[in-house]
Design an enzyme around this catalytic site. Structure first.
Site, short mmCIF file in Angstrom:
data_model
loop_
_atom_site.label_atom_id
_atom_site.label_comp_id
_atom_site.label_asym_id
_atom_site.label_seq_id
_atom_site.Cartn_x
_atom_site.Cartn_y
_atom_site.Cartn_z
N ASN A 1 0.79 -1.23 0.00
CA ASN A 1 0.00 0.00 0.00
C ASN A 1 0.83 1.28 0.00
O ASN A 1 0.43 2.29 -0.57
CB ASN A 1 -1.03 0.00 1.14
CG ASN A 1 -0.41 -0.16 2.51
OD1 ASN A 1 0.70 -0.67 2.66
ND2 ASN A 1 -1.13 0.26 3.53
N LYS B 1 11.68 -8.77 1.24
CA LYS B 1 10.63 -9.56 0.59
C LYS B 1 9.42 -8.64 0.49
O LYS B 1 8.71 -8.41 1.47
CB LYS B 1 10.30 -10.82 1.41
CG LYS B 1 9.36 -11.79 0.68
CD LYS B 1 7.91 -11.36 0.82
CE LYS B 1 6.97 -12.33 0.13
NZ LYS B 1 6.05 -11.69 -0.82
N GLU C 1 4.05 -4.18 12.39
CA GLU C 1 3.05 -3.11 12.25
C GLU C 1 1.93 -3.69 11.42
O GLU C 1 2.08 -3.94 10.22
CB GLU C 1 3.67 -1.87 11.59
CG GLU C 1 2.81 -0.62 11.73
CD GLU C 1 2.00 -0.31 10.49
OE1 GLU C 1 0.80 -0.68 10.48
OE2 GLU C 1 2.53 0.29 9.55
N CYS D 1 -3.32 1.44 7.01
CA CYS D 1 -3.56 0.92 8.35
C CYS D 1 -3.97 2.03 9.31
O CYS D 1 -4.76 1.81 10.23
CB CYS D 1 -2.31 0.22 8.88
SG CYS D 1 -1.85 -1.25 7.95
#
Length: 455
Positions: free
Chosen positions: A131, A154, A228, A262
């Site tokens: 995102n 990754k 997170e 988030c």
């Protein structure tokens, strides 16, 4: 599909990437380990020069990098360019402040001298989401590299070109080969990498299941992790607030990145005395947003990142309505154009047993709740498994103090939207994760805090 660029504005597969092999993973891990042994001895001054060079490249190439982000995950181009510029900001922040953050800290004890020394751990694995495909990586990479660690990335499988771009930027800036490497691999390869003794710790930004999986694997190896994860952030508006300012900020706080953040404001908790006014303003402002091609400068809302997310969001909305919720605006998949578009949506009258009450909505959907007073507002704000951020609006100092003290979250913003800032630590509690990124606390997460005692 595996690792590929799929344009979410059209659904078109642009490019498919072959994952690296097991043998290639071994070569890259060996290079990372060898590089660390040398890189940790390089001066902070030299590391700072390289990181400032990376900042210059990010600013120089902001348009190109913005277009790559928009192509791969659909954010409006103006937001993508702003993201590239923010990455330059975090690079310069750590380039300028690392020497102060890493200096020895003297302590008075019974020794002739005692102090704390901060030293790098080694190879750090970063598992990053789509995102904010550059920002999430650079907010890890900048402090890690300045501290003397080396990184392996990754990235999410739908942003491979972003992943490769980060590696290329740092290489062009002058960092030695092996300081930061992108691994084009699937999620199934992560456990074997965290099991490798050359990898000392890991950080992940992403979903709860992904975080739990990484933490479990790392825990078996007694390796540190920073997580997170998700959030269902409250946006509380009380009677003394500047309602116009709150409503204006609410649009950005909910719709930034097409609502896929988030720390987006997701649950709008409104005092009954001002709820009608705020709701009317929010409805008006949502109606004015332009949904369209994210490559166009005047687009406010682009597509969701992929088809599955679009279907999941719509299912959450429909189930909330079936259980008694009310749609004020939107609430349906946009079907008259290709791509994964969902319109700005407002839901009210949200039942306790519905997804609108307990799920994280990852898209342009605002959930409106009404409460009698600050007690109910705080109770509702905390009635969630998440604890990432919270925004609260009031001009009453006593209420501000109460909200700061009693809201269960990693960060509380009063009369402003929740955002990450290199100067402040960032992270959550509860099922939003643990550990901190950014500021001095973020750098210290991947350091050996070594006690030194000299007689």
């Amino acid at each position: 599909m595996g690792i590929a660029t799929v344009n979410p504005a059209t659904g078109e597969t642009v490019k498919i990437f072959e994952p690296i092999t097991v043998d290639e993973i071994e070569v890259k891990l060996a290079l990372a380990e060898t590089t660390f042994r040398q890189y940790r001895k390089i001066s902070l001054e030299q590391r700072s020069q390289w990181l400032k060079a990376a900042a210059d490249i990010l600013e120089r190439d902001q348009q190109k990098l913005g277009e790559i982000m928009t192509l791969e995950m659909g954010k409006p181009i103006k937001g993508a360019i702003a993201e590239a510029k923010k990455c330059a900001l975090v690079c310069r922040y750590y380039a300028d402040n690392a020497a102060e953050f890493l200096k020895d800290v003297e302590a008075q004890t019974d020794a002739s001298r005692s102090f704390i020394r901060y030293q790098p751990l080694g190879v750090i694995l970063a598992v990053m989401p789509w995102n904010f495909p550059l920002w999430q990586v650079f907010r890890f990479a900048a402090p890690a590299l300045m501290a003397g660690n080396v990184g392996i990335l990754k990235h999410a499988s739908n942003v491979p070109q972003c992943a490769l771009a980060v590696e290329a930027i740092l290489a062009e800036a002058g960092f030695p080969a092996g300081c930061f490497q992108t691994f084009l691999i699937g999620a199934s390869e992560v456990e074997s990498i965290i099991n490798d003794p050359r990898v000392k710790a890991a950080t992940l930004t992403g979903s709860e299941p992904a975080g739990a999986s990484l933490a479990s694997a790392a825990g078996k190896q007694i390796k540190k992790t920073v997580l997170e994860l998700g959030g269902s952030d409250p946006f509380i508006v009380l009677e003394s607030a500047d309602i116009e300012a709150a409503a204006t900020t609410a649009v950005t706080a909910r719709m930034l990145n097409n609502g896929q953040s988030c720390i987006a404001a997701k649950r709008f908790i409104l005092a009954e005395s001002i709820a009608d006014e705020f709701q009317a303003l929010l409805l008006e402002k949502f109606k004015a947003l332009k949904v369209g091609d994210p490559m166009e400068e005047d687009t406010d809302i682009g597509p969701l990142a992929n088809a599955s997310m679009l279907l999941e969001l719509n299912q959450q909305v429909q189930e909330t309505v079936t259980k008694g919720g009310t749609i004020l605006l939107g609430g349906h998949i946009i079907s008259d154009r290709p791509g994964y578009f969902y319109p700005p949506t407002i839901l009210t009258d949200i039942p306790v047993d519905s997804p609108g009450y307990y799920d994280e909505f990852f898209g342009p959907v605002a959930l409106l709740f009404r409460v009698k007073d600050i007690d109910q507002a705080i109770e509702l704000a905390n009635d969630t498994i998440f604890g990432l951020g919270a925004s609260a609006w009031t001009n009453d100092s006593a209420e501000q103090d109460r909200l700061i003290e009693d809201i269960e979250a990693g960060c509380v913003f009063i009369n402003g939207m929740v955002k990450s800032d290199p100067r402040l630590p960032f992270g959550g509690i509860k099922r939003s994760g643990y550990g901190r990124e950014l500021s001095i606390e973020g750098m210290q997460e991947f350091l050996n805090v070594k006690t030194v005692w000299i007689k």
